[in-house]
Design a protein around this motif. Structure first.
Motif, PDB file in Angstrom:
ATOM      1  N   SER A 183       0.848  -1.193   0.000  1.00 29.29           N
ATOM      2  CA  SER A 183       0.000   0.000   0.000  1.00 29.29           C
ATOM      3  C   SER A 183       0.888   1.249   0.000  1.00 29.29           C
ATOM      4  CB  SER A 183      -0.908   0.001   1.235  1.00 29.29           C
ATOM      5  OG  SER A 183      -0.145   0.289   2.391  1.00 29.29           O
ATOM      6  N   ARG A 184       0.244   2.358  -0.173  1.00 25.91           N
ATOM      7  CA  ARG A 184       0.932   3.654  -0.113  1.00 25.91           C
ATOM      8  C   ARG A 184       1.642   3.822   1.229  1.00 25.91           C
ATOM      9  NH1 ARG A 184       0.360   8.693  -2.319  1.00 25.91           N
ATOM     10  NH2 ARG A 184      -1.355   8.130  -3.667  1.00 25.91           N
ATOM     11  N   ASP A 185       1.056   3.284   2.311  1.00 25.97           N
ATOM     12  CA  ASP A 185       1.627   3.422   3.653  1.00 25.97           C
ATOM     13  C   ASP A 185       3.012   2.785   3.783  1.00 25.97           C
ATOM     14  OD1 ASP A 185      -0.709   4.696   4.362  1.00 25.97           O
ATOM     15  OD2 ASP A 185      -1.599   2.908   5.261  1.00 25.97           O
ATOM     16  N   HIS A 186       3.305   1.808   2.951  1.00 27.91           N
ATOM     17  CA  HIS A 186       4.620   1.176   3.020  1.00 27.91           C
ATOM     18  C   HIS A 186       5.729   2.093   2.500  1.00 27.91           C
ATOM     19  CE1 HIS A 186       2.275  -2.751   2.959  1.00 27.91           C
ATOM     20  NE2 HIS A 186       2.971  -2.781   4.081  1.00 27.91           N
TER      21      HIS A 186
END
Length: 186
Positions: free
Chosen positions: A136-139
């Protein structure tokens, strides 16, 4: 550098209801050359776009995968593999400087040449099992402008040339996933 690490694991460990489409699973688990397959999928309309290439410290997760007892400098290479003019795959390669000696020294200057084309031309190449992850973008593993709000699928494996390890991860981008659904068998 990634801020949090994706959870890389064999596809078989992921619950069937959480796995990607069968078409994506086929791409994730294929042990052949991704470069060659992307060239075929794009009818030769393929190019490598260099995002960055630096000497730095891999993230802890990558150090562990490479069997490093402590972090050591590596060539970190990030590219976008484009098919039909669209960004299809984000690839991140970790090449420990200790591996880039002798005949492998030239890998420091790979530029926009696909690493896979070189690797799969080597008769003594060995490869570990493929691990996959939802990203995800969070990674912060893939540049944010390439991710959007979708969960992406990636794969990662170790390559060994002359017993020297190289870690390669490849994340399938939204444009690739979209064209996969367009080409489903009917």
């Amino acid at each position: 550098m990634p801020q949090s690490s994706p959870s890389w694991q064999p596809l078989a460990r992921i619950a069937k209801c959480q796995r990607p489409s069968l078409a994506m699973q086929d791409w994730l688990t294929d042990s052949g050359s991704l470069t060659a397959r992307l060239i075929a999928q794009s009818s030769g309309q393929f190019k490598v776009q260099l995002v960055r290439q630096i000497i730095g410290l891999p993230c802890l997760n990558e150090c562990h995968a490479l069997g490093m007892k402590r972090p050591a400098l590596a060539l970190i290479r990030e590219v976008i593999l484009c098919g039909n003019g669209e960004p299809w795959v984000f690839a991140r390669s970790i090449l420990p400087l200790a591996s880039l000696t002798g005949r492998l020294r030239h890998l420091r200057k790979q530029g926009t040449r696909p690493l896979g084309a070189f690797l799969f031309s080597q008769p003594q190449l060995t490869r570990s099992a493929i691990a996959v992850a939802r990203i995800s973008r969070d990674h912060a593993y893939v540049p944010g402008d390439l991710v959007g709000d979708q969960l992406l699928w990636g794969r990662r494996s170790m390559f060994y040339l002359q017993q020297k390890p190289l870690l390669v991860s490849e994340v399938f981008l939204p444009a690739f996933a979209a064209q996969l659904t367009l080409h489903l068998p009917r």
